[in-house]
Enzyme design. Structure first.
Site, PDB file in Angstrom:
ATOM      1  CE  LYS A  81      -3.818   1.747   2.812  1.00  0.00           C
ATOM      2  NZ  LYS A  81      -4.733   1.512   3.876  1.00  0.00           N
ATOM      3  CB  SER A 156      -8.242   3.241   2.972  1.00  0.00           C
ATOM      4  OG  SER A 156      -7.455   2.598   3.889  1.00  0.00           O
ATOM      5  CB  SER A 180      -8.493   0.237   5.826  1.00  0.00           C
ATOM      6  OG  SER A 180      -9.227   1.432   5.419  1.00  0.00           O
TER       7      SER A 180
HETATM    8  N1  GLN Z   1     -13.231   3.700   6.212  1.00  0.00           N
HETATM    9  C1  GLN Z   1     -12.674   4.003   7.592  1.00  0.00           C
HETATM   10  C2  GLN Z   1     -12.140   5.541   7.685  1.00  0.00           C
HETATM   11  O1  GLN Z   1     -12.389   5.891   6.685  1.00  0.00           O
HETATM   12  C3  GLN Z   1     -11.388   3.035   8.065  1.00  0.00           C
HETATM   13  C4  GLN Z   1     -10.180   3.322   7.279  1.00  0.00           C
HETATM   14  C5  GLN Z   1      -8.934   2.705   7.751  1.00  0.00           C
HETATM   15  O2  GLN Z   1      -9.072   1.622   8.272  1.00  0.00           O
HETATM   16  N2  GLN Z   1      -7.834   3.150   7.187  1.00  0.00           N
HETATM   17  O3  GLN Z   1     -11.584   5.953   8.468  1.00  0.00           O
END
Ligand code: GLN
Length: 490
Positions: A81, A156, A180
């Site tokens: 990532k 994400s 994410s």
């Molecule tokens: N979707 C969640 C957010 O927008 C989690 C994101 C993540 O785990 N990095 O914060």
């Protein structure tokens, strides 16, 4: 005819390399070719490190030939990532703020994978600074879901999930702050694990919310995740929250029996909010576990409905602090011709950050400001403790907890983009686990009536990753959901 390289598991790839059936260079080229063919459509990679991958492959082939390299990851390609700092490689975090940032050093996990003889194929697209559930907040354009390219891959870590689902790499590392790894794994029919907070060093992983961030592997199977976790887990003195605790061999217990396993189903996870089609697939898989001798018990997590609101105080508060370093002076994009220092800060940040990141910085700054700290941040921390206690109670009666990873299957691109609350609710079932710091994983269990994949979330007690991987592996030994690939990418 032998199986194509991209269809092989990490173990088979490794065996193939060591048996001399193909070289590291051949394996690397096979994946690079797939990336060249499919990335334009999926937009799963921000950077493809073709030249350095080939150079690494030559070197690793030599070292393996000389008997110098024999580790479990030797010669295996992987993707990262784009929030893991990679030495001499662009590391953007999906943001214009870091569009030109070439990292001078490797993140801990990047260092470990490199030392183990892995070959970095490239850096995966992601929601900007890991804030999002659809990969649509990336400054580098959205990623498409290989199962339906009109749909989001989740987020994400959507780039990594799409990469693995389309077999553009055999494994990718993602990060999970509130879901994410688990939600995109569910949307893309792959396996992913977010270990216990502190199990893997966060050194060199660009921070979003430091008390929640945790990295983990995303791969087709639990076995592949175990092989990767063996390489990246463990103490690192450069991260003060990294835990000093022995790392088991996660592959050693994959074949343990799961007879008599006590599975808890939190009643709150099967209530309103869960799409019935997703619920039906989850229930069928639970029955399969029951048929294999598991004991199913209802448990309750009475404060779980507070998790999303608590998270949207804690995570923005921490991100407002973490992201203050991107000011055009210390780090990040600098605006042209600043009039004075204030203008430099304001315009650099205005130009560098996207809308979702700005929204969170504002919420977080507000929640931490004098007079509001007690009302919001402190209150949120107290509820966080209650959520943690709910899990502790539940684990008195059961070995693991199961439930949905996400309330829906992958949704259409654009469907929730302008509705932050609907987007935030994507993490209804993953966020409580993150707030408690517990390990959570997702594994494929079938397809909903809309034809899209559904993942089961499996939550273990602290440091129970080996048991979780064992449970998912046992399921995967007798099912083939995790081997399914969209026809176009087979
Ligand atoms: N979707 C969640 C957010 O927008 C989690 C994101 C993540 O785990 N990095 O914060």
């Amino acid at each position: 005819m032998s199986d194509p390289i991209h269809s092989l598991s990490l173990k088979k790839l490794r065996d193939g390399i060591h048996a001399g059936n193909f070289s590291v260079m051949e394996a690397t080229d096979a994946y690079l070719e797939r990336i060249a063919n499919f990335n334009e459509e999926l937009n799963a990679f921000i950077t493809v490190t073709r030249d350095s991958a080939q150079a690494q492959a030559v070197e690793i082939d030599n070292r393996i030939r000389k008997g110098e390299l024999d580790g479990a990851m030797a010669g295996l390609p992987y993707a990262l990532k784009d929030l893991f700092c990679s030495k001499d490689v662009l590391t953007t975090c999906g943001s214009n703020m870091l569009r030109n940032f070439v990292s001078p050093y490797d993140a801990h996990v990047a260092e470990r994978l490199k030392a183990a003889g892995g070959v970095l194929l490239g850096k995966n697209n992601m929601d900007e600074f890991a804030m999002g559930s659809s990969n649509e907040t990336s400054a580098f354009g959205n990623v498409r879901n290989p199962w339906d390219t009109d749909c989001v891959p989740g987020g994400s870590s959507g780039g990594g999930a799409a990469t693995v689902a389309a077999r553009l790499a055999p494994v990718a590392l993602g990060s999970d702050t509130g879901g994410s790894i688990r939600q995109p794994a569910s949307f893309c029919n792959i396996t992913g694990i977010k270990p216990t907070y502190g199990r893997i060093s966060r050194y060199g992983m660009i921070a979003f919310a430091s008390s929640l961030d945790q990295c983990g592997p995303m791969a087709p199977s639990a076995e592949d995740c175990a092989i990767t976790l063996n390489v990246i887990a463990g103490l690192d003195a450069r991260d003060s929250t990294s835990v000093d605790r022995p790392v088991p061999d996660y592959t050693a217990t994959l074949n343990d029996s799961i007879d008599g396993l006590k599975i808890g189903l939190p009643k709150e996870f099967f209530a309103e909010g869960l799409n019935p089609q997703v619920g039906a697939v989850i229930e069928r898989a639970i029955k399969e576990f029951e048929a294999r001798g598991a004991i199913i018990k209802e448990v309750t997590l009475p404060n779980s409905h507070l998790a999303v609101p608590v998270y949207y105080v804690v995570a923005p508060a921490e991100c407002s602090s973490n992201l203050s370093r991107f000011d055009g002076v210390r780090f990040g994009h600098r605006c042209e011709n600043p009039q004075d220092l204030k203008d430099l800060y304001e315009r650099s940040r205005w130009e560098g950050f996207g809308a979702e990141v700005k929204r969170r910085i504002m919420i977080g700054t507000y929640a931490l400001s004098a007079g509001y700290y007690d009302a919001y941040y402190l209150k949120a921390q107290k509820i966080r403790r209650l959520i943690q206690q709910d899990f502790a109670e539940a684990f008195k009666d059961v070995d693991v907890i199961m439930g949905p990873s996400a309330p829906t299957t992958a949704f259409k691109l654009g469907a929730k983009k302008d509705d932050p609350i609907a987007m935030y609710l994507e993490d209804l079932y993953t966020i409580p686990v993150s707030l408690a710091g517990l390990p959570g994983m997702t594994f494929p269990i079938g397809f909903a009536a809309d034809g899209l994949p559904v993942g089961m979330q499996l939550v273990g007690n602290y440091f129970e990753e080996a048991r979780m991987l064992n449970i998912a592996h046992q399921y995967q030994l007798s099912t083939d959901w995790h081997t399914q690939v969209p026809a176009k990418f087979a």
